[in-house]
Design an enzyme around this catalytic site. Structure first.
Site, PDB file in Angstrom:
ATOM      1  N   HIS A 380       0.844  -1.199   0.000  1.00 46.51           N
ATOM      2  CA  HIS A 380       0.000   0.000   0.000  1.00 46.51           C
ATOM      3  C   HIS A 380       0.876   1.245   0.000  1.00 46.51           C
ATOM      4  O   HIS A 380       1.981   1.247   0.564  1.00 46.51           O
ATOM      5  CB  HIS A 380      -0.911   0.016   1.224  1.00 46.51           C
ATOM      6  N   CYS A 429       0.102   2.242  -5.102  1.00 52.41           N
ATOM      7  CA  CYS A 429      -0.824   3.267  -5.578  1.00 52.41           C
ATOM      8  C   CYS A 429      -0.264   4.654  -5.299  1.00 52.41           C
ATOM      9  O   CYS A 429       0.526   4.852  -4.383  1.00 52.41           O
ATOM     10  CB  CYS A 429      -2.173   3.110  -4.901  1.00 52.41           C
TER      11      CYS A 429
END
Length: 801
Positions: A380, A429
């Site tokens: 993440h 991301c």
């Protein structure tokens, strides 16, 4: 002479009573019978059995007294299979009753030695284990000469040198009977320390340690090229020129005497084993006319690295956020590729904030002037105001920059080391984090050595592929195809971007973004030329080596007379595999089993998945095909959390024939020190002079990074469906890495592929299909071995006269 079956006997020459008995055993067995035998043989390219062949065998059951096994054996015999090959296949099959048909003598060799290629200075171990009706004795030979003091089942040469390369065989005696093991070849490669580090586990995959080099030579001179890989079994080689195989070029070293200009071109070598294949770099070879002055003036300037180091972090098992799958596979694949490029790699899974900071600290300590440093992160992440942040597995919900590591801050510290090349590959991301409004002002130096490879564009997501098995993320799926190319790193990434742009599943959703200030033609394939600071280079090697030290395999002797072999392998720098194997079982025992237990509470070891009969059952999916067979396996992860030496218990449970099935227990405590990354103490408090100073950004009291359980703090990239917080992989087996290319669901109003690194896949069912059989077939019989066998047998006959 032994009355055992001659290994060189063709199957078509076996006596009918023996064949009949063998076929009866194989026909009646359900899981260890002819069908499973055919699957094993089908994976051996020497006697490949096709699906049509297997169907023809199965139809024999429709005939009166028809035997599928007899048909299969006839096919194998027609293709040159010998009794020795069949013995090895039956050993892999694990059908002891079938083995008895071929091995009626009082002496059986259960474990055959395997050919191996390894680096000079490492430890060589060849194993041969036999059982007989009376005690067995061993004697090892190198070619036709006895190896001094080699009277044990394991031949250990520590350390091994170039002079120890050659062909070995073991003679096993039992009373008046003796047998020879199969011939094995030992190849010893002379590789520098920086290239050779990290290859302690010979049970692992092939590892390329010598790359061919581009060169120019005169017409008429001998063209010489070399490559090399380490591994067990020993690799096979095939050189290629301009995409076509070079005839009779099947050795590590390629030599073409009296070269002509027709021999110029692009060369590379295919390196393979029974289970995998890899390629070296493709290099240019020029055959020129002219003087040495012409050559010197036309050779392009070669750029060098003083060293190459890489830190690979894959975060997947998040405590407060959706779990991921691809980082584990991505880190594993990139580790193997970077090591082929002579990078010193530390690969870590599932790190907390403090562990990530300390890992970066250790990584920075390896960087000095001229070093190539590469950091890959999968997990993440987010990007605010041009700064990228990597999210640890213990980050609260919501998280802010104080809970994460700032990429630009780490890069600034790397620049201060005057590195030759800084590469960041960020597979995460880059969406905006609405819970974090800090805007750190990080000013990077103006240097020409920075390359960013972002897996996705700004304010976009990086996707995993939804699959029922283990797959790469989209970025690494294409990166690993190009990473070994001998091109400038920006050219490599440009080609990856083009490949990703043609991928229909993520077209319009994910595109690689490359940022670079690289002016030199620096490539990951550049050779290593240590700088002036030799002492610093030595210190770096010692520091890095700490994270790759595996415990030596050991044999434990118990009072009952049993002997247990304990072995170790590394799946990642913080994941250890322990396997146990019973090498000696007392004759008066009807049952014997060994298992490991009592691990530290700091470690991640699931009691339900310990001591399993297949690696897949204990969660070892990536390394499973490279581990020894017929063992019990245990996977120990999170080694970075280990505070003391790793101590565990080996329990032996057995039943004596005369004790009416009453079970007896024995235990031994084993201390293996601090293996792999545990030696670096990443669990310590973060040092004040570490990357904490620049990674951790100040916050006002209103932006305290504490966890608030309310629903308004859910991560803004969550998929609409419930998240799966169970184990990453369910119980079951893994067949092959494969991708389902295409959209698999809808998240809100938008189509998505698999899951992004900021959301969990809506489909949490990821069942794994059955694993194919792992082969333990001996090395192909080369001309060298055939010739050696004749010389060896002749020498024995002369000794007996």
């Amino acid at each position: 002479m032994s009355d055992a079956l001659d290994r060189s006997t063709r199957l078509s020459l076996l006596k009918e009573p023996l064949v009949k008995k063998l076929c009866e055993v194989l026909d009646k067995s359900s899981n260890k019978g002819w069908r499973r035998l055919g699957e094993i043989v089908a994976n051996d390219r020497r006697f490949r059995v096709s699906p049509d062949d297997m169907e023809m065998c199965s139809l024999k059951v429709l005939q009166l007294e028809g035997s599928p096994s007899r048909t299969l054996l006839r096919l194998m015999g027609d293709r040159g299979c010998t009794a020795g090959h069949l013995l090895d296949y039956l050993q892999t099959l694990g059908n002891s009753e079938a083995l008895q048909c071929l091995k009626p003598s009082a002496l059986q060799i259960l474990i055959q030695p395997q050919s191996v290629a390894l680096i000079s200075g490492h430890n060589l171990r060849l194993s041969c284990h036999a059982v007989g009706k009376s005690p067995v004795q061993y004697q090892w030979f190198k070619s036709k000469e006895e190896v001094p003091n080699s009277f044990y089942s394991d031949l250990v040469i520590s350390p091994v040198y170039l002079k120890d390369a050659g062909f070995y065989i073991c003679r096993v005696n039992c009373g008046g009977t003796f047998e020879f093991s199969q011939w094995v070849q030992v190849d010893v490669l002379n590789v520098s320390v920086s290239c050779g580090q990290g290859y302690h586990s010979l049970e692992g995959r092939l590892k390329l340690v010598i790359q061919p080099q581009s060169q120019r030579t005169y017409v008429g001179e001998t063209l010489q090229m070399e490559c090399g890989a380490v591994g067990r079994p020993i690799p096979r080689y095939q050189w290629h020129r301009n995409g076509a195989p070079v005839p009779n070029a099947t050795r590590r070293k390629l030599a073409i005497p009296h070269s002509t200009q027709d021999h110029a071109g692009r060369y590379r070598c295919e390196i393979s084993s029974s289970t995998e294949r890899m390629w070296t770099n493709e290099v240019d070879v020029a055959i020129v006319l002219g003087s040495s002055e012409f050559l010197l003036n036309n050779v392009p300037e070669q750029l060098y690295a003083t060293d190459k180091v890489a830190l690979l972090i894959g975060n997947l098992s998040y405590q407060n956020h959706p779990r991921l799958k691809a980082p584990m596979v991505d880190v594993y694949d990139l580790t193997n590729l970077l090591r082929q490029l002579n990078f010193q790699v530390v690969s870590l899974l599932d790190l907390t904030e403090s562990e990530m900071r300390n890992a970066v600290d250790e990584f920075l300590s390896l960087l000095h002037k001229g070093v190539y440093g590469l950091l890959y992160y999968a997990g993440h992440g987010y990007e605010n105001y041009g700064n990228s942040f990597m999210v640890p597995v213990d980050a609260p919900s919501p998280y802010r920059s104080a809970n994460c590591l700032c990429v630009q801050s780490i890069l600034k510290l790397m620049q201060e080391k005057e590195t030759g090349l800084n590469v960041f590959l960020l597979d995460m991301c880059r969406k905006r984090n609405i819970h974090d409004d800090s805007a750190p002002n990080i000013v990077l130096r103006v240097t020409a050595n920075i390359v960013f490879g972002y897996a996705t564009c700004q304010d976009a997501e990086a996707f995993e592929l939804s699959s029922s098995g283990l797959t790469n993320g989209v970025f690494v799926k294409f990166l690993k195809r190009r990473l070994l190319d001998d091109e400038k790193i920006t050219v490599v990434l440009d080609r990856v971007a083009e490949d990703m742009g043609q991928f229909d599943a993520t077209k319009g959703k994910q595109a690689l973004e490359i940022r670079s200030s690289l002016s030199d033609r620096r490539a990951l394939t550049d050779p290593i030329l240590p700088g002036d600071s030799a002492d610093l280079a030595h210190a770096r090697s010692l520091q890095w080596a700490k994270a790759h030290e595996l415990p030596e395999s050991m044999c434990l002797n118990f009072d009952c007379g049993a002997q247990i072999k304990l072995g170790f392998a590394a799946e990642f720098s913080n994941v250890l595999v322990i396997y146990t194997h019973i090498v000696k079982k007392p004759e008066d025992m009807s049952f014997l089993q060994a298992h490991v237990t009592d691990f530290s509470q700091d470690l991640d070891v699931d009691p339900k998945e310990m001591n399993r009969e297949t690696p897949e059952e204990t969660g070892i999916y990536l390394l499973s095909s490279n581990l020894p067979q017929h063992c019990l396996y245990t996977r120990v992860s999170s080694l970075q959390k280990l505070r003391e030496e790793l101590v565990f218990t080996v329990c032996l449970q057995g039943t004596f024939t005369a004790m009416d099935d009453e079970s007896v227990h024995w235990t031994k405590s084993v201390d293996i020190g601090k293996p792999l990354i545990a030696r670096l103490d990443l669990n310590r408090a973060v040092r004040r002079n570490s990357c904490l100073q620049t990674c951790m950004m100040p916050h006002s009291p209103s932006h305290s990074p504490c966890h608030s359980p309310g629903p308004e703090h859910h991560h803004h990239h969550h998929c609409g469906s419930p998240q799966d917080h169970n184990r990453l992989l369910p119980q079951g087996h893994y067949l092959d890495v494969h991708e389902h290319q295409g959209a698999v669901g809808v998240c809100g109003d938008s189509l998505y592929v698999g899951q992004s690194h900021s959301e969990a896949a809506c489909d949490s069912s990821c069942g794994l299909s059955s694993s194919p059989g792992r082969l333990s077939v001996p090395i192909e019989a080369t001309d060298d071995i055939h010739e050696l066998q004749t010389v060896f047998i002749n020498s024995l006959q002369l000794q007996q006269q």
